[in-house]
Design an enzyme around this catalytic site. Sequence first.
Site, PDB file in Angstrom:
ATOM      1  N   TYR A 159       0.848  -1.209   0.000  1.00 14.52           N
ATOM      2  CA  TYR A 159       0.000   0.000   0.000  1.00 14.52           C
ATOM      3  C   TYR A 159       0.880   1.255   0.000  1.00 14.52           C
ATOM      4  CZ  TYR A 159      -3.279   3.552   1.692  1.00 14.52           C
ATOM      5  OH  TYR A 159      -4.036   4.684   1.834  1.00 14.52           O
ATOM      6  N   LYS A 163       1.244   4.372  -2.934  1.00 11.83           N
ATOM      7  CA  LYS A 163       1.012   5.792  -2.661  1.00 11.83           C
ATOM      8  C   LYS A 163       2.274   6.619  -2.922  1.00 11.83           C
ATOM      9  CE  LYS A 163      -3.352   5.518  -1.538  1.00 11.83           C
ATOM     10  NZ  LYS A 163      -4.380   6.137  -2.419  1.00 11.83           N
TER      11      LYS A 163
HETATM   12  N1  LIG Z   1      -9.339   6.538   5.148  1.00 13.60           N
HETATM   13  C1  LIG Z   1      -8.045   6.728   5.385  1.00 13.60           C
HETATM   14  O1  LIG Z   1      -7.564   6.669   6.535  1.00 13.60           O
HETATM   15  C2  LIG Z   1      -7.117   7.033   4.234  1.00 13.60           C
HETATM   16  C3  LIG Z   1      -5.807   7.436   4.555  1.00 13.60           C
HETATM   17  C4  LIG Z   1      -4.936   7.727   3.529  1.00 13.60           C
HETATM   18  C5  LIG Z   1      -5.358   7.618   2.221  1.00 13.60           C
HETATM   19  N2  LIG Z   1      -6.630   7.199   1.943  1.00 13.60           N
HETATM   20  C6  LIG Z   1      -7.005   7.095   0.536  1.00 13.60           C
HETATM   21  O2  LIG Z   1      -8.153   7.850   0.298  1.00 13.60           O
HETATM   22  C7  LIG Z   1      -8.863   7.292  -0.808  1.00 13.60           C
HETATM   23  C8  LIG Z   1     -10.325   7.146  -0.436  1.00 13.60           C
HETATM   24  O3  LIG Z   1     -10.405   6.322   0.710  1.00 13.60           O
HETATM   25  P1  LIG Z   1     -11.662   6.293   1.680  1.00 13.60           P
HETATM   26  O4  LIG Z   1     -11.114   6.126   3.044  1.00 13.60           O
HETATM   27  O5  LIG Z   1     -12.581   7.414   1.375  1.00 13.60           O
HETATM   28  O6  LIG Z   1     -12.301   4.880   1.243  1.00 13.60           O
HETATM   29  P2  LIG Z   1     -13.802   4.367   1.046  1.00 13.60           P
HETATM   30  O7  LIG Z   1     -14.732   5.029   2.007  1.00 13.60           O
HETATM   31  O8  LIG Z   1     -13.678   2.890   1.063  1.00 13.60           O
HETATM   32  O9  LIG Z   1     -14.165   4.853  -0.429  1.00 13.60           O
HETATM   33  C9  LIG Z   1     -13.527   4.301  -1.528  1.00 13.60           C
HETATM   34  C10 LIG Z   1     -14.258   4.727  -2.778  1.00 13.60           C
HETATM   35  O10 LIG Z   1     -13.546   4.215  -3.910  1.00 13.60           O
HETATM   36  C11 LIG Z   1     -14.441   3.429  -4.706  1.00 13.60           C
HETATM   37  N3  LIG Z   1     -13.670   2.355  -5.321  1.00 13.60           N
HETATM   38  C12 LIG Z   1     -12.971   1.373  -4.708  1.00 13.60           C
HETATM   39  N4  LIG Z   1     -12.404   0.563  -5.612  1.00 13.60           N
HETATM   40  C13 LIG Z   1     -12.756   1.066  -6.830  1.00 13.60           C
HETATM   41  C14 LIG Z   1     -12.485   0.681  -8.160  1.00 13.60           C
HETATM   42  N5  LIG Z   1     -11.741  -0.399  -8.443  1.00 13.60           N
HETATM   43  N6  LIG Z   1     -13.006   1.422  -9.168  1.00 13.60           N
HETATM   44  C15 LIG Z   1     -13.762   2.505  -8.911  1.00 13.60           C
HETATM   45  N7  LIG Z   1     -14.037   2.927  -7.671  1.00 13.60           N
HETATM   46  C16 LIG Z   1     -13.555   2.206  -6.647  1.00 13.60           C
HETATM   47  C17 LIG Z   1     -15.496   2.937  -3.702  1.00 13.60           C
HETATM   48  O11 LIG Z   1     -16.712   2.570  -4.318  1.00 13.60           O
HETATM   49  P3  LIG Z   1     -17.001   1.028  -4.765  1.00 13.60           P
HETATM   50  O12 LIG Z   1     -16.548   0.156  -3.621  1.00 13.60           O
HETATM   51  O13 LIG Z   1     -18.450   0.974  -5.050  1.00 13.60           O
HETATM   52  O14 LIG Z   1     -16.172   0.810  -5.997  1.00 13.60           O
HETATM   53  C18 LIG Z   1     -15.671   4.191  -2.871  1.00 13.60           C
HETATM   54  O15 LIG Z   1     -16.485   5.132  -3.531  1.00 13.60           O
HETATM   55  C19 LIG Z   1      -8.144   5.993  -1.154  1.00 13.60           C
HETATM   56  O16 LIG Z   1      -7.266   6.234  -2.241  1.00 13.60           O
HETATM   57  C20 LIG Z   1      -7.353   5.685   0.099  1.00 13.60           C
HETATM   58  O17 LIG Z   1      -6.203   4.912  -0.138  1.00 13.60           O
HETATM   59  C21 LIG Z   1      -7.532   6.915   2.911  1.00 13.60           C
END
Ligand SMILES: NC(=O)c1ccc[n+]([C@@H]2O[C@H](COP(=O)([O-])OP(=O)(O)OC[C@H]3O[C@@H](n4cnc5c(N)ncnc54)[C@H](OP(=O)(O)O)[C@@H]3O)[C@@H](O)[C@H]2O)c1
Length: 256
Positions: A159, A163
């Site tokens: 992961y 990133k």
């Molecule tokens: N939450 C954290 O602590 C955190 C920290 C650092 C970085 N991030 C990054 O922030 C971003 C968003 O994370 P989040 O925490 O908001 O996650 P989340 O609530 O799980 O949302 C993820 C979104 O991405 C979509 N998605 C997942 N796989 C996909 C695919 N193959 N094609 C198209 N859409 C897809 C999901 O919809 P579907 O499942 O319906 O496809 C959902 O809308 C990610 O890149 C994650 O790595 C998050």
Amino acid sequence: MDDHFMTETLLKLSGKVALITGGSSGIGLATAHLMHAQGASVVIVGRDATKLDEALLTIGPRASGVVADVSSVADIDRVMAAVSERHGHIDVLFANAGTSHNPPLREVDEAAFDSMIGLNFKGVFFTVARALPLLANGASVILTGSAAADMGRWGDPLYAATKAAVRSLARTFANDEELTLRRVRFNVLSPGAIKTPLTQGAYEQPDVDAYVCAAVPMKRWGNAEEIASAALFLACADSSYMTGSILAIDGGMAQV
Ligand SMILES: NC(=O)c1ccc[n+]([C@@H]2O[C@H](COP(=O)([O-])OP(=O)(O)OC[C@H]3O[C@@H](n4cnc5c(N)ncnc54)[C@H](OP(=O)(O)O)[C@@H]3O)[C@@H](O)[C@H]2O)c1
């Protein structure tokens, strides 16, 4: 100078078109809400049609969706065709879809490796590459990175590496001569530990919650709205002299 600050009183994305991958949940959904409230038409992308429809109901009249898997280039092409047909161009591209769910290091097999790389790296690369013909002059492209890329945190090498790759992409895209001439900007948002559906399984475990709160100087998780505010800043003229940068919103986790 006066003109620059006068824009502060207007909606920050009035009349703009924003494409947000992963816009049906968490950080992407909070950002879709905020950008819509700031005057943008938003197109959100996710794989689950039901989740996408439910999200659209909460955003507002200038929101639409495309069901697509952004780890597939054919799907990305469908997304761009839909945006082209609906709006003709993109002012804000938020390449945000991603996941941190992967098996522990010793259990990562080839399929798990390809899946993570396919979404977090290939997906981001092709989302940007296939959007280029649609990007308006002066467009803002925001890539979602992670504090994990800077930390060498135990247990998450794959992961973190995806990133770090995203961080590298932003630097190189930002230096593309043709895009620079068109004033297209590329920046990375770097969230720390944020409460979203992605991390729910973690923050609901008392030991993980305690570990995160101890590791974060601000002693708490962030929320999706705090990331959305930073995304809005990168999307609009407030960040007009930023490109190739990384903006950390991590309560200090990867900073001190
Ligand atoms: N939450 C954290 O602590 C955190 C920290 C650092 C970085 N991030 C990054 O922030 C971003 C968003 O994370 P989040 O925490 O908001 O996650 P989340 O609530 O799980 O949302 C993820 C979104 O991405 C979509 N998605 C997942 N796989 C996909 C695919 N193959 N094609 C198209 N859409 C897809 C999901 O919809 P579907 O499942 O319906 O496809 C959902 O809308 C990610 O890149 C994650 O790595 C998050």
